[in-house]
Design a protein around this motif. Structure first.
Motif, PDB file in Angstrom:
ATOM      1  N   ASP A 104       5.757  12.246  -5.185  1.00 55.26           N
ATOM      2  CA  ASP A 104       5.394  11.250  -4.169  1.00 55.26           C
ATOM      3  C   ASP A 104       5.491   9.821  -4.699  1.00 55.26           C
ATOM      4  O   ASP A 104       5.959   8.927  -4.023  1.00 55.26           O
ATOM      5  N   TYR A 105       4.982   9.682  -5.934  1.00 54.69           N
ATOM      6  CA  TYR A 105       4.964   8.339  -6.509  1.00 54.69           C
ATOM      7  C   TYR A 105       6.342   7.708  -6.524  1.00 54.69           C
ATOM      8  O   TYR A 105       6.510   6.557  -6.157  1.00 54.69           O
ATOM      9  N   PHE A 106       7.291   8.462  -6.991  1.00 52.51           N
ATOM     10  CA  PHE A 106       8.625   7.876  -7.153  1.00 52.51           C
ATOM     11  C   PHE A 106       9.615   8.358  -6.103  1.00 52.51           C
ATOM     12  O   PHE A 106      10.802   8.162  -6.246  1.00 52.51           O
ATOM     13  N   GLU A 107       9.082   8.993  -5.052  1.00 56.17           N
ATOM     14  CA  GLU A 107       9.896   9.445  -3.923  1.00 56.17           C
ATOM     15  C   GLU A 107      11.138  10.204  -4.395  1.00 56.17           C
ATOM     16  O   GLU A 107      12.273   9.831  -4.103  1.00 56.17           O
ATOM     17  N   ILE A 119      15.946   9.506 -13.868  1.00 59.22           N
ATOM     18  CA  ILE A 119      15.216   9.100 -12.658  1.00 59.22           C
ATOM     19  C   ILE A 119      14.580   7.723 -12.886  1.00 59.22           C
ATOM     20  O   ILE A 119      14.715   6.801 -12.079  1.00 59.22           O
ATOM     21  N   PHE A 120      13.887   7.593 -14.011  1.00 59.37           N
ATOM     22  CA  PHE A 120      13.242   6.312 -14.313  1.00 59.37           C
ATOM     23  C   PHE A 120      14.256   5.195 -14.426  1.00 59.37           C
ATOM     24  O   PHE A 120      14.045   4.102 -13.924  1.00 59.37           O
ATOM     25  N   LYS A 121      15.336   5.478 -15.103  1.00 59.76           N
ATOM     26  CA  LYS A 121      16.377   4.450 -15.281  1.00 59.76           C
ATOM     27  C   LYS A 121      16.879   3.948 -13.935  1.00 59.76           C
ATOM     28  O   LYS A 121      17.139   2.770 -13.755  1.00 59.76           O
ATOM     29  N   SER A 122      16.996   4.884 -12.985  1.00 62.46           N
ATOM     30  CA  SER A 122      17.569   4.474 -11.694  1.00 62.46           C
ATOM     31  C   SER A 122      16.530   3.780 -10.821  1.00 62.46           C
ATOM     32  O   SER A 122      16.861   3.014  -9.943  1.00 62.46           O
ATOM     33  N   LYS A 123      15.223   4.046 -11.041  1.00 63.27           N
ATOM     34  CA  LYS A 123      14.216   3.495 -10.132  1.00 63.27           C
ATOM     35  C   LYS A 123      13.429   2.302 -10.706  1.00 63.27           C
ATOM     36  O   LYS A 123      13.063   1.394  -9.976  1.00 63.27           O
ATOM     37  N   ILE A 124      13.159   2.345 -11.994  1.00 67.38           N
ATOM     38  CA  ILE A 124      12.369   1.255 -12.580  1.00 67.38           C
ATOM     39  C   ILE A 124      13.289   0.076 -12.879  1.00 67.38           C
ATOM     40  O   ILE A 124      14.447   0.259 -13.259  1.00 67.38           O
ATOM     41  N   VAL A 168      11.833   0.194  -7.721  1.00 71.47           N
ATOM     42  CA  VAL A 168      12.292   0.063  -6.337  1.00 71.47           C
ATOM     43  C   VAL A 168      12.496   1.457  -5.783  1.00 71.47           C
ATOM     44  O   VAL A 168      13.252   2.252  -6.319  1.00 71.47           O
ATOM     45  N   LEU A 169      11.763   1.767  -4.704  1.00 68.00           N
ATOM     46  CA  LEU A 169      11.778   3.124  -4.153  1.00 68.00           C
ATOM     47  C   LEU A 169      12.487   3.127  -2.801  1.00 68.00           C
ATOM     48  O   LEU A 169      12.494   2.118  -2.100  1.00 68.00           O
ATOM     49  N   PRO A 170      13.082   4.303  -2.446  1.00 72.21           N
ATOM     50  CA  PRO A 170      13.902   4.366  -1.230  1.00 72.21           C
ATOM     51  C   PRO A 170      13.181   3.878   0.028  1.00 72.21           C
ATOM     52  O   PRO A 170      13.745   3.104   0.789  1.00 72.21           O
ATOM     53  N   THR A 171      11.962   4.301   0.260  1.00 70.30           N
ATOM     54  CA  THR A 171      11.310   3.841   1.496  1.00 70.30           C
ATOM     55  C   THR A 171      10.251   2.782   1.243  1.00 70.30           C
ATOM     56  O   THR A 171      10.113   1.843   2.009  1.00 70.30           O
ATOM     57  N   LYS A 172       9.479   2.927   0.166  1.00 68.55           N
ATOM     58  CA  LYS A 172       8.381   1.971  -0.058  1.00 68.55           C
ATOM     59  C   LYS A 172       8.851   0.627  -0.601  1.00 68.55           C
ATOM     60  O   LYS A 172       8.115  -0.350  -0.591  1.00 68.55           O
ATOM     61  N   GLY A 173      10.079   0.625  -1.113  1.00 67.49           N
ATOM     62  CA  GLY A 173      10.617  -0.630  -1.632  1.00 67.49           C
ATOM     63  C   GLY A 173      10.020  -0.963  -2.982  1.00 67.49           C
ATOM     64  O   GLY A 173       9.673  -0.076  -3.765  1.00 67.49           O
ATOM     65  N   GLY A 199      -1.727  10.086 -20.315  1.00 66.98           N
ATOM     66  CA  GLY A 199      -2.262   9.043 -19.444  1.00 66.98           C
ATOM     67  C   GLY A 199      -1.943   9.228 -17.970  1.00 66.98           C
ATOM     68  O   GLY A 199      -1.500  10.285 -17.542  1.00 66.98           O
ATOM     69  N   ARG A 200      -2.206   8.171 -17.219  1.00 68.71           N
ATOM     70  CA  ARG A 200      -1.935   8.244 -15.791  1.00 68.71           C
ATOM     71  C   ARG A 200      -1.319   6.926 -15.323  1.00 68.71           C
ATOM     72  O   ARG A 200      -1.496   5.868 -15.941  1.00 68.71           O
ATOM     73  N   MET A 201      -0.620   7.061 -14.202  1.00 67.56           N
ATOM     74  CA  MET A 201      -0.016   5.865 -13.610  1.00 67.56           C
ATOM     75  C   MET A 201      -0.651   5.646 -12.256  1.00 67.56           C
ATOM     76  O   MET A 201      -0.925   6.616 -11.543  1.00 67.56           O
ATOM     77  N   THR A 202      -0.869   4.408 -11.928  1.00 72.92           N
ATOM     78  CA  THR A 202      -1.391   4.114 -10.586  1.00 72.92           C
ATOM     79  C   THR A 202      -0.524   3.050  -9.940  1.00 72.92           C
ATOM     80  O   THR A 202       0.064   2.207 -10.613  1.00 72.92           O
ATOM     81  N   ASP A 203      -0.497   3.166  -8.606  1.00 75.06           N
ATOM     82  CA  ASP A 203       0.252   2.169  -7.816  1.00 75.06           C
ATOM     83  C   ASP A 203      -0.664   0.957  -7.625  1.00 75.06           C
ATOM     84  O   ASP A 203      -1.697   1.051  -6.970  1.00 75.06           O
ATOM     85  N   ILE A 204      -0.323  -0.141  -8.252  1.00 83.91           N
ATOM     86  CA  ILE A 204      -1.196  -1.325  -8.166  1.00 83.91           C
ATOM     87  C   ILE A 204      -0.567  -2.422  -7.304  1.00 83.91           C
ATOM     88  O   ILE A 204      -0.940  -3.595  -7.392  1.00 83.91           O
ATOM     89  N   THR A 205       0.390  -2.015  -6.447  1.00 88.27           N
ATOM     90  CA  THR A 205       1.122  -3.018  -5.654  1.00 88.27           C
ATOM     91  C   THR A 205       0.182  -3.942  -4.877  1.00 88.27           C
ATOM     92  O   THR A 205       0.330  -5.161  -4.898  1.00 88.27           O
ATOM     93  N   GLU A 206      -0.825  -3.331  -4.235  1.00 92.48           N
ATOM     94  CA  GLU A 206      -1.704  -4.159  -3.403  1.00 92.48           C
ATOM     95  C   GLU A 206      -2.472  -5.194  -4.220  1.00 92.48           C
ATOM     96  O   GLU A 206      -2.528  -6.371  -3.852  1.00 92.48           O
TER      97      GLU A 206
END
Lengths: 508, 131
Positions: free
Chosen positions: A52-55, A69-74, A103-108, A130-137
């Protein structure tokens, strides 16, 4: 309590299972990263949240090549920095965190933050759990705040307005650098209390300021506004407009904080002053124009109406003697008209500045010049002259006007001297409210000011039964003085004498 | 004839001459007394009264004069009016059509009956003496 080792093992296994279940169901993205001895970075574990995180697409899930995957999205630069920061971990680091964009396909564009514990195995492998969190907001808020803070800061610096913020409870004020600059202070100068600011207010403006401020504190005005003069660091006065409003009150409703602005309105005030001066000049000129219109209606029309009436008479007249007499009167009227026109021309010249060139003239010298011109009249009438004008006093005046003015006042004083006493004329330099004035005082006939005061300087006004009087001198004199920016005043008492006061305007 | 004893108060001697000629050529049988300013006119009235004579019944008054001008004369006249048993008609005769003067004349409605603008015409004289 004794624990059965086989049972223990089973529980652990079950735990391991349930941990895995737990992990896979956690909404947070849990990861393991290993930096191998030979310098490779691998990701041995991700929970399902990564999908879900990285669609991730079905294809990506199937192959699950995480580094591609990371190379293409981060963001490329962020990814390289991430790897670099892992490579730079040393023995002492126990935790690691990193923020990056993807940059993600739908969330941008999204911001992520990875936080992990660092563990080092015996064979020098570094592993991060560890863990990753979405901190966009949060990130957006942070950027937004930073931007608006920067904007505010910029506005503060770029604006010519200053800002003040008064904390009543602690008796502290913040004055922005612009406010400080208005009074020529810099950062090194500390002005942090109301009192330090207020003591620079011009004493004449203090009452108005305090009343305006108190009115707002008492809620009588919706905001506070007051313009006042304030002393700058170098001792000049500037006009500062202050506006403000209560922005915080305590439980009882008492104001505890006010904030507002300062504006330097010195220039505005100066322009206002100039405008007023211009208005004054216009009024004055308007007055002169009215005066001129009055002169025309009184002095020109009287001649033209004489012409009309005399011409009417001559048409009907048959007697040659009478006709000759009428002719005579026509000639007299014509001469009088010419003279009036001459006087009016002179008046216009004075008022339009045709001959208004100012020069720096020694007053004493000019007076002596005039007195020598009148020496015969002075000695014939046994006039006593007292010239008390300092030898070094200069006036900025038109030379021929100065001569004409001194001549006129002096001849007047002689002409209207009192028959019962020795005529005396005093010339004195005095000062009145910072303005210098020439006082010419005689002991002559004097004038009843109540009757004639208003008309004294009018055109063709005479007040004594003196056949020499033409009533033009004082009128021209007054106009000349005013054309030079000065003014003339008179004090007089019948049978005591007359004092003329000529105020000079030495501003060039 | 409405008036027989007339004062002309004007500092312009040419105007004195003109009035004299106009009256004569229009057969208005009046011989006015001429005064060059307000003060002299007041003295004229006083003299007549001192001698027990009647004051004038018409005064033609100019405004712009030395010593005592028309307005000042009217101020003084207000003060002595009560002592004069006879009604005196006063007309202002001036070359000034200035609004300030016309308005000021209205302030003396009690004293001033009319305002004639110079040049004076034969018609004006007819109006003054016959209507």
């Amino acid at each position: 309590m004794i624990i059965n080792p086989s049972l223990q093992r089973k529980i652990n296994l079950e735990n391991e299972m349930s941990y895995k279940k737990l992990l896979s169901r956690l909404p947070d993205l849990i990861f393991q990263l290993t930096y191998t001895k030979n310098g490779q970075i691998v990701f041995p574990f991700f929970n399902k949240a990564v999908i879900d995180y990285f669609e991730l697409s079905k294809e990506e899930i199937r192959t699950f090549n995480i580094s591609s995957i990371f190379k293409s999205k981060i963001y490329e630069s962020d990814f390289l920095q991430l790897l670099e920061s892992v490579e730079q971990l040393n023995n002492l680091d126990s935790s690691w965190s990193f923020e990056f964009r993807a940059v993600l396909p739908t969330k941008g564009l999204r911001w992520f933050k990875a936080v992990a514990n660092v563990e080092k195995s015996i064979d020098d492998e570094i592993t991060l759990f560890g863990r990753m969190t979405d901190i966009t907001e949060e990130k957006e808020k942070e950027i937004h705040l930073k931007l608006s803070e920067e904007r505010f800061q910029f506005a503060l610096e770029a604006s010519t307005n200053g800002v003040w913020d008064l904390d009543i409870k602690n008796d502290r004020v913040f004055y922005s650098s612009q406010s400080m600059k208005m009074l020529e202070f810099d950062e090194a100068d500390i002005i942090d209390t109301h009192q330090k600011w207020d003591e620079r207010i011009h004493p004449d403006d203090l009452d108005d300021y305090q009343s305006a401020f108190n009115k707002h504190l008492l809620n009588e005005t919706p905001f506070y506004e007051n313009a006042k003069r304030m002393l700058t660091k170098t001792g000049k006065y500037k006009w500062i407009l202050s506006r403000g409003k209560i922005i915080e009150r305590d439980d009882k409703g008492f104001p505890i904080r006010l904030t507002g602005t300062h504006t330097d309105i010195t220039e505005l005030k100066q322009q206002e002053k100039k405008l007023l001066q211009t208005l004054e000049i216009i009024n004055e000129q308007n007055g002169r124009l009215m005066n001129f219109a009055h002169i025309v209606s009184h002095n020109l029309s009287s001649h033209t109406s004489n012409f009309k009436m005399l011409l009417d008479l001559i048409e009907e007249e048959k007697d040659t003697g009478t006709i000759a007499e009428i002719h005579n009167h026509l000639r007299t009227s014509s001469n009088a008209l010419s003279q009036t026109i001459e006087h009016l021309k002179e008046l216009v010249d004075i008022n339009t500045g045709v001959v208004q060139k100012k020069e720096n003239l020694n007053l004493n010298l000019y007076l002596n010049k005039v007195l020598s011109v009148l020496s015969e009249e002075i000695s014939n009438n046994k006039v006593k002259i007292y010239n008390k004008i300092p030898k070094d006093y200069n006036v900025s005046f038109n030379p021929s006007y100065l001569e004409s003015i001194l001549l006129n006042f002096t001849t007047n004083a002689i002409k209207y001297s009192h028959p019962d006493r020795v005529p005396e004329i005093n010339y004195d330099l005095k000062s009145d409210k910072g303005k210098t004035l020439l006082e010419i005082r005689d002991n002559g006939l004097g004038i009843d000011m109540e009757k004639y005061g208003q008309k004294l300087f009018g055109m063709y006004k005479t007040f004594h039964n003196n056949t020499n009087a033409r009533g033009i001198g004082l009128f021209i004199t007054k106009n000349q003085i005013e054309a030079m920016g000065g003014k003339v005043e008179v004090e007089s008492k019948a049978n005591v004498g007359t004092t003329f006061k000529i105020y000079f305007n030495n501003e060039i | 004839m409405k008036f027989s004893d007339v004062f002309v108060v004007d500092d312009d001697k040419i105007f004195h001459f003109i009035i004299k000629k106009l009256l004569l050529s229009n057969n208005i049988n009046v011989e006015p007394s001429f005064f060059e300013n307000g003060l002299l006119a007041l003295e004229g009235i006083q003299n007549k009264m001192n001698k027990g004579e009647n004051p004038p019944d018409l005064i033609l008054l100019d405004i712009n004069m030395p010593i005592l001008d028309g307005w000042q004369f009217l101020e003084e006249f207000k003060r002595i009016k009560s002592k004069i048993a006879k009604e005196i008609t006063i007309y202002i005769v001036s070359s000034s059509d200035n609004k300030a003067d016309l308005n000021k004349a209205k302030e003396y409605q009690e004293e001033v009956s009319d305002y004639y603008l110079k040049p004076m015409t034969v018609d004006d004289l007819h109006e003054i003496f016959y209507k």
